[in-house]
Write a protein that holds these residues in place. Structure first.
Motif, PDB file in Angstrom:
ATOM      1  N   ASN A  73     -59.564  28.740 -48.173  1.00 27.75           N
ATOM      2  CA  ASN A  73     -59.365  28.913 -49.645  1.00 27.75           C
ATOM      3  C   ASN A  73     -57.669  29.027 -49.783  1.00 27.75           C
ATOM      4  O   ASN A  73     -57.221  29.759 -50.344  1.00 27.75           O
ATOM      5  N   THR A  74     -57.206  28.121 -48.950  1.00 28.99           N
ATOM      6  CA  THR A  74     -55.567  27.795 -49.217  1.00 28.99           C
ATOM      7  C   THR A  74     -55.366  26.751 -49.965  1.00 28.99           C
ATOM      8  O   THR A  74     -55.212  25.576 -49.436  1.00 28.99           O
ATOM      9  N   LEU A  75     -55.495  26.802 -51.403  1.00 31.98           N
ATOM     10  CA  LEU A  75     -55.446  25.675 -52.093  1.00 31.98           C
ATOM     11  C   LEU A  75     -54.180  25.768 -53.090  1.00 31.98           C
ATOM     12  O   LEU A  75     -54.254  24.962 -54.024  1.00 31.98           O
ATOM     13  N   THR A  76     -53.177  26.388 -52.867  1.00 32.92           N
ATOM     14  CA  THR A  76     -52.073  26.414 -53.605  1.00 32.92           C
ATOM     15  C   THR A  76     -51.088  25.106 -53.270  1.00 32.92           C
ATOM     16  O   THR A  76     -51.519  24.250 -52.402  1.00 32.92           O
ATOM     17  N   GLN A  77     -50.216  25.017 -54.120  1.00 34.21           N
ATOM     18  CA  GLN A  77     -49.293  23.675 -54.059  1.00 34.21           C
ATOM     19  C   GLN A  77     -48.866  23.881 -52.564  1.00 34.21           C
ATOM     20  O   GLN A  77     -48.558  22.805 -52.028  1.00 34.21           O
ATOM     21  N   SER A  78     -48.032  25.044 -52.189  1.00 36.09           N
ATOM     22  CA  SER A  78     -47.552  25.082 -50.865  1.00 36.09           C
ATOM     23  C   SER A  78     -48.441  24.854 -49.793  1.00 36.09           C
ATOM     24  O   SER A  78     -48.093  24.291 -48.652  1.00 36.09           O
ATOM     25  N   ASP A  79     -49.766  25.322 -50.065  1.00 42.31           N
ATOM     26  CA  ASP A  79     -50.670  25.236 -48.908  1.00 42.31           C
ATOM     27  C   ASP A  79     -51.033  23.357 -48.814  1.00 42.31           C
ATOM     28  O   ASP A  79     -51.262  23.185 -47.617  1.00 42.31           O
ATOM     29  N   LEU A  80     -50.971  22.925 -49.898  1.00 37.18           N
ATOM     30  CA  LEU A  80     -51.458  21.491 -49.855  1.00 37.18           C
ATOM     31  C   LEU A  80     -50.381  20.467 -49.588  1.00 37.18           C
ATOM     32  O   LEU A  80     -50.545  19.376 -49.201  1.00 37.18           O
ATOM     33  N   ASP A  81     -49.260  20.888 -49.707  1.00 38.74           N
ATOM     34  CA  ASP A  81     -47.955  19.704 -49.838  1.00 38.74           C
ATOM     35  C   ASP A  81     -47.494  19.474 -48.600  1.00 38.74           C
ATOM     36  O   ASP A  81     -46.486  19.974 -48.016  1.00 38.74           O
ATOM     37  N   ARG A  82     -48.248  18.818 -47.776  1.00 41.11           N
ATOM     38  CA  ARG A  82     -47.916  18.162 -46.517  1.00 41.11           C
ATOM     39  C   ARG A  82     -48.172  16.631 -46.421  1.00 41.11           C
ATOM     40  O   ARG A  82     -49.015  16.059 -46.948  1.00 41.11           O
ATOM     41  N   ASP A  83     -47.068  16.230 -45.648  1.00 40.60           N
ATOM     42  CA  ASP A  83     -47.151  14.882 -45.523  1.00 40.60           C
ATOM     43  C   ASP A  83     -48.185  14.322 -44.435  1.00 40.60           C
ATOM     44  O   ASP A  83     -47.778  14.676 -43.153  1.00 40.60           O
ATOM     45  N   LEU A  84     -49.156  13.771 -44.434  1.00 37.58           N
ATOM     46  CA  LEU A  84     -50.332  13.386 -43.436  1.00 37.58           C
ATOM     47  C   LEU A  84     -50.209  11.920 -43.453  1.00 37.58           C
ATOM     48  O   LEU A  84     -51.120  11.489 -42.611  1.00 37.58           O
ATOM     49  N   SER A  85     -49.477  11.272 -43.969  1.00 42.06           N
ATOM     50  CA  SER A  85     -49.573   9.817 -43.869  1.00 42.06           C
ATOM     51  C   SER A  85     -48.940   9.242 -42.565  1.00 42.06           C
ATOM     52  O   SER A  85     -48.290  10.123 -41.928  1.00 42.06           O
ATOM     53  N   SER A  86     -49.551   8.011 -41.979  1.00 42.10           N
ATOM     54  CA  SER A  86     -49.101   7.349 -40.936  1.00 42.10           C
ATOM     55  C   SER A  86     -47.642   6.611 -41.311  1.00 42.10           C
ATOM     56  O   SER A  86     -47.217   5.848 -40.233  1.00 42.10           O
ATOM     57  N   MET A  87     -47.027   6.845 -42.350  1.00 42.50           N
ATOM     58  CA  MET A  87     -45.922   5.952 -42.579  1.00 42.50           C
ATOM     59  C   MET A  87     -44.686   6.905 -42.601  1.00 42.50           C
ATOM     60  O   MET A  87     -44.624   7.973 -43.391  1.00 42.50           O
TER      61      MET A  87
END
Length: 392
Positions: A301-315
Motif C-alpha cells: 500500500n505504498t501508492l503515493t507519488q513519491s512511492d511510485l515516481d521511479r525510473d524503471l525504463s531500460s533507456m
C-alpha cells in the motif's frame, strides 16, 4: 453507476497497456479501459531479437526475422545495416495478449472513454462513459492523448512522428526498408516497408512534425508512392479491404512519472525512444520489471507519488537526451541532409547505427578516436551535433 473494485485500472488498450495488463493480471484484478470498439492493431513493431528471448511466452507472435535493414536516400544511395531483428505480427500479438488477460484475473472494457477521476477513501475512482470504476492504482497507458499529463502540466512535447500506411500484398520480394527518403515535398518524408511471411508487407509513410495538424496530405502522398512511384513494382495494384496502419508518436518527456495512485507507462511515460516501429524493444525490456514494482507497491500500500515516481525504463538519461536532440535536428532536415546521414552511416558502422535506432547508444563508443576522426574528416557534423548536445 458504480462497478466492482479492481486492484489496478489501466487506461488504454494499446500494446503497453496489454503487456502490463497481461503481467499484472497473473496476481491482481485488472481492468483495461479502451476507447475504441476493438483493441487497436494499427501499428507494427520491429525489435531486437534478444528482447524476444526474454519473452518466450510471446515467441509465437513473431512473424519474421531479418538480418539487415536498408536506409535509402532520395537518389537511391543505400546503406545496408546488418543486425538481428524480429518483426512482430501485430494482430496475433494483440489478440493473444487480449485472450490471456481474460483467462487470468483481468477484464478488457472496449468502447469506453475515460474523461475524469477523483479520490475517495483510499481509492481512486475513474469515470468512463456513464460509469464509475474504483481501484487502488491507475496506470496511464494512453500515450500522447492522455488528458491527465496535460491537466497536470507534467509533459513537454517537442514534436511528433505522424504515420499513415497499409498492410499490402507484394507482387515480388523486397528487402526490409528501415527508412527510404521520398523527395515528394519541401520536407523529407520517410517510407518503411517490412515484408511479412505471408506475402504481405507493413508499408507506412512517416513524417516528423512539430504539430499534429501539419501533415494534412500524408494519406494522398502515401497512395502516390505506393501506386505511382517506382515502389509500385513491388505491390499488387488496386488492393481493396486492406488493413490501415496509422499513428501519432510523441517525442518529448515527462517531468515526473507518477501522481498519487497514478503511474505512467508506455508513450505517456516516455519509456521508448523517439522512433516508430522500434519502440516495442524498450517496452519489452521493462514491462515485467514495472509489473513487479507495481505488485510490491500494491501489497505494501505504498501508492503515493513519491512511492511510485521511479525510473524503471531500460533507456538511460543520455539516450533520452540524444533522441530528443536528434529529433529536433530531423525537424529541420532536407532530403540532402538525409542523404548525408545515409553516407555517414558507413563512418559509424552497424553496431552504432543499431544502438541509435534502438536507443542503446554508449557515449564511449562514439567517442572512440577512429569514429570521431572519420566524422570530422568527412564533415559529418550533423551526426556529432546531437551527441555533443547530449553529453553537455
Amino acid at each position: 453507476m458504480k462497478h466492482a473494485f479492481y486492484d489496478v485500472i489501466i487506461l488504454g488498450g494499446g500494446i503497453s497497456g496489454l503487456l502490463l495488463g497481461n503481467e499484472l493480471s497473473k496476481l491482481h484484478s485488472v481492468l483495461i479501459i479502451e476507447k475504441e470498439t476493438n483493441i487497436p492493431s494499427n501499428k507494427f513493431w520491429l525489435t531486437k531479437r534478444n528482447c524476444v528471448m526474454g519473452n518466450a511466452e510471446l515467441l509465437s507472435c513473431v512473424d519474421s526475422y531479418y538480418t539487415n535493414l536498408d536506409f535509402v536516400a532520395s537518389d537511391l544511395t543505400t546503406y545496408r545495416c546488418s543486425g538481428d531483428y524480429a518483426l512482430w505480427n501485430t494482430n496475433l500479438l494483440v489478440s493473444n495478449l487480449h485472450e490471456t488477460i481474460k483467462t487470468q484475473n483481468g477484464h478488457v472494457l472496449n468502447a469506453h472513454k475515460f474523461y475524469s477521476y477523483y479520490y475517495s477513501n483510499n481509492k481512486i475512482i475513474v469515470l468512463a462513459n456513464s460509469s464509475e470504476y474504483s481501484a487502488s492504482l491507475v496506470i496511464d497507458c494512453m500515450g500522447y492523448s492522455s488528458p491527465i499529463i496535460y491537466a497536470k502540466g507534467i509533459v513537454q512535447i517537442i514534436g511528433y512522428y505522424i504515420l499513415h500506411g497499409k498492410i499490402l500484398k507484394l507482387k515480388k520480394d523486397i528487402a526490409p526498408i528501415g527508412l527510404s527518403n521520398v523527395m515528394i515535398d519541401q520536407k523529407p518524408k520517410y517510407l518503411e516497408i517490412f515484408p511479412l511471411s505471408n506475402g504481405e508487407a507493413y508499408s507506412i509513410l512517416i513524417v516528423p512534425e512539430r504539430s499534429i495538424r501539419s501533415s494534412t496530405n500524408i494519406q494522398k502522398e502515401f497512395e502516390f508512392i505506393i501506386n505511382e512511384s517506382s515502389y509500385n513494382q513491388y505491390f499488387l495494384n488496386h488492393q481493396s479491404n486492406v488493413q490501415s496502419l496509422w499513428g501519432i508518436i510523441p517525442v518529448g518527456f515527462l517531468r515526473q512519472r507518477a501522481l498519487d495512485r497514478i503511474y505512467f507507462f508506455g508513450e505517456a511515460g516516455q519509456l521508448n525512444p523517439g522512433t516508430t516501429a522500434t519502440c516495442l524493444t524498450k517496452i519489452l525490456y521493462s514491462y515485467k520489471k514495472v509489473a513487479e514494482f507495481i505488485s510490491t507497491n500494491l501489497r505494501n500500500n505504498t501508492l503515493t507519488q513519491s512511492d511510485l515516481d521511479r525510473d524503471l525504463s531500460s533507456m538511460n538519461r543520455f539516450n533520452r537526451k540524444y533522441q530528443l536532440h536528434l529529433f529536433q535536428d530531423i525537424l529541420n532536415w532536407n532530403s540532402d541532409d538525409f542523404k548525408q546521414l545515409v553516407i555517414g552511416m558507413n563512418d559509424l558502422g552497424d553496431k552504432l547505427v543499431n544502438d541509435i535506432i534502438f536507443g542503446e547508444l554508449d557515449p564511449k563508443d562514439i567517442m572512440r578516436f577512429e569514429i570521431i576522426s572519420k566524422l570530422l574528416k568527412n564533415k559529418r557534423f550533423f551526426i556529432l551535433k546531437p551527441f555533443l548536445k547530449s553529453v553537455m
